[in-house]
Design a protein around this motif. Structure first.
Motif, short mmCIF file in Angstrom:
data_model
loop_
_atom_site.label_atom_id
_atom_site.label_comp_id
_atom_site.label_asym_id
_atom_site.label_seq_id
_atom_site.Cartn_x
_atom_site.Cartn_y
_atom_site.Cartn_z
N ALA A 242 50.88 51.78 40.00
CA ALA A 242 51.95 50.82 40.20
C ALA A 242 51.46 49.43 39.83
O ALA A 242 50.27 49.16 39.88
N GLU A 243 52.36 48.58 39.46
CA GLU A 243 52.00 47.21 39.14
C GLU A 243 52.24 46.31 40.34
O GLU A 243 53.18 46.50 41.10
N SER A 244 51.37 45.35 40.51
CA SER A 244 51.52 44.39 41.60
C SER A 244 52.44 43.27 41.16
O SER A 244 52.30 42.74 40.07
N PRO A 245 53.39 42.90 42.01
CA PRO A 245 54.27 41.79 41.64
C PRO A 245 53.54 40.46 41.56
O PRO A 245 54.01 39.53 40.93
N SER A 246 52.35 40.38 42.17
CA SER A 246 51.62 39.11 42.19
C SER A 246 50.86 38.85 40.90
O SER A 246 50.74 37.72 40.46
N THR A 247 50.32 39.89 40.27
CA THR A 247 49.54 39.70 39.05
C THR A 247 50.09 40.43 37.84
O THR A 247 49.76 40.09 36.71
N GLY A 248 50.91 41.44 38.05
CA GLY A 248 51.41 42.23 36.94
C GLY A 248 50.37 43.15 36.35
O GLY A 248 50.60 43.76 35.30
N VAL B 260 37.71 37.83 36.17
CA VAL B 260 37.95 39.23 36.53
C VAL B 260 39.04 39.28 37.60
O VAL B 260 38.94 38.61 38.64
N THR B 261 40.08 40.06 37.33
CA THR B 261 41.25 40.12 38.19
C THR B 261 41.71 41.56 38.33
O THR B 261 41.69 42.32 37.37
N ASP B 262 42.13 41.92 39.54
CA ASP B 262 42.75 43.23 39.73
C ASP B 262 44.21 43.02 40.15
O ASP B 262 44.76 41.93 40.00
N ASN B 263 44.85 44.06 40.66
CA ASN B 263 46.27 43.97 40.98
C ASN B 263 46.57 43.06 42.17
O ASN B 263 47.73 42.75 42.44
N THR B 264 45.52 42.61 42.88
CA THR B 264 45.75 41.72 44.02
C THR B 264 45.28 40.29 43.77
O THR B 264 45.53 39.41 44.59
N GLY B 265 44.57 40.07 42.67
CA GLY B 265 44.10 38.72 42.36
C GLY B 265 42.68 38.71 41.85
O GLY B 265 42.10 39.76 41.52
N PRO B 266 42.04 37.52 41.78
CA PRO B 266 40.66 37.43 41.28
C PRO B 266 39.68 38.23 42.14
O PRO B 266 39.82 38.29 43.36
N VAL B 267 38.69 38.83 41.50
CA VAL B 267 37.65 39.60 42.18
C VAL B 267 36.36 38.77 42.14
O VAL B 267 35.77 38.59 41.08
N THR B 268 35.95 38.28 43.29
CA THR B 268 34.77 37.42 43.36
C THR B 268 33.53 38.21 43.76
O THR B 268 33.59 39.41 44.01
N ASN B 269 32.39 37.53 43.84
CA ASN B 269 31.11 38.12 44.23
C ASN B 269 30.67 39.23 43.29
O ASN B 269 30.03 40.21 43.71
N LEU B 270 30.97 39.08 42.01
CA LEU B 270 30.49 40.05 41.02
C LEU B 270 28.98 39.93 40.93
O LEU B 270 28.45 38.85 40.67
N ASN B 271 28.29 41.04 41.11
CA ASN B 271 26.83 40.98 41.22
C ASN B 271 26.19 41.73 40.07
O ASN B 271 26.38 41.37 38.92
N GLU B 272 25.44 42.77 40.33
CA GLU B 272 24.77 43.54 39.27
C GLU B 272 25.80 44.07 38.28
O GLU B 272 26.86 44.58 38.66
N LEU B 273 25.48 43.95 36.99
CA LEU B 273 26.38 44.36 35.91
C LEU B 273 25.74 45.43 35.04
O LEU B 273 24.53 45.41 34.83
N GLU B 274 26.57 46.31 34.50
CA GLU B 274 26.09 47.31 33.54
C GLU B 274 27.20 47.62 32.56
O GLU B 274 28.35 47.90 32.96
N MET B 275 26.90 47.57 31.27
CA MET B 275 27.86 47.93 30.24
C MET B 275 27.82 49.45 30.02
O MET B 275 26.77 50.01 29.73
N ILE B 276 28.97 50.11 30.18
CA ILE B 276 29.06 51.56 30.02
C ILE B 276 30.28 51.87 29.15
O ILE B 276 31.42 51.62 29.56
#
Length: 274
Positions: free
Chosen positions: A29-35, A179-195
């Protein structure tokens, strides 16, 4: 809800949706707040559990030619190390921490290891074949948290919802996405890996990993990992020592994923179900 099953001699980590095991969600489903569509549920098959050094405050994890490279934090004891995956034995370690230097994420790009530091704005670069001292340093204007790369650029997080795409030659920021999900910005992004073209990121203090489309910044998938401590090493948890989930390494040859946490006694080997 998530639960753990034992099947055919393997530890199977599977997510429950609508009380029906192994059921993938229908079109989100899509969030009305972010689409933005809600992220798809991603499950893991855990196929191995190996020892992990409990002195390692894990910040960055990489697999290269069958070896595990790990960057660790903590003032004074921050390090860059090479470890045997199956035994957890540290084969080589370079301690680079000081009273002011706190190690953060690492990535291996073009036979060089890039290691961030937290608040000192220093990036150390090592020759892949000699981690005993940096061959180069860069200034980074933000906090250093996680780092990974495409085939042309480095990608860095700073604890916010931003991912910075950086020129590895001079460390200048080329582009930035939020970085944003269906509820808004996603903070505290830490360890990253490209897959497989997507950025997988630990979210600091949370028991889940997000899968990010680097073109849009949208979170398109999520791996929920609640209860790993209680399920697999409850009797080895040390108060005020055993910390949060952090550490993602992907072996593109074997298609295996490795995850651990800060000062965790275990490392998990898994396949991604997508």
């Amino acid at each position: 809800m998530t639960k753990y099953l034992l099947s055919a001699g393997l530890l199977l980590l599977a997510a429950c949706s609508n009380n029906n095991d192994n059921t993938e969600p229908s079109t989100p489903a899509e969030s009305p707040s972010t689409g933005i569509a809600a992220p798809q549920n991603i499950t893991l098959n855990i196929i191995g559990i190996y020892p992990h050094d409990t002195s390692a405050y894990t910040q960055g994890l990489e697999i290269h030619n069958g070896k595990l490279y790990e960057g660790t934090g903590d003032y004074e004891t921050s390090s860059l190390r090479v470890t045997d995956i199956k035994t957890g034995k540290v084969e080589h370690k370079h301690v680079m921490g000081t009273g002011k230097i706190f190690g953060e994420g690492i990535t291996i790009f073009n036979n060089k290891i890039y290691q961030l530091t937290w608040q000192s704005h220093v990036v150390n670069v090592y020759d892949l074949n000699n981690i005993d001292k940096p061959i180069q340093t860069f200034n980074w204007p933000y906090e250093g948290w996680g780092i990974t790369h495409t085939d042309k650029e480095l990608i860095i997080s700073d604890g916010s919802a931003n991912l910075y795409f950086v020129n590895p030659a001079d460390f200048r920021v080329r582009t930035t996405i939020q970085v944003t999900d269906n509820t808004g910005p996603v903070t505290n992004l830490n360890e990253l890996e490209m897959i497989n073209g997507f950025v997988f990121a630990n979210v600091y203090t949370m028991d889940f990993i997000v899968k990010v489309d680097p073109a849009s910044g949208h979170v398109v998938g999520r791996i929920d990992l609640p209860g790993l401590k209680d399920q697999y090493f409850k009797n080895q948890v040390v108060a005020d020592r055993t910390d949060v989930l952090n550490g993602i390494a992907y072996d593109s040859t074997s298609k295996k994923l490795y995850i651990t946490g800060k000062r965790w006694p275990k490392m998990f080997e898994a396949y991604i179900n997508q």
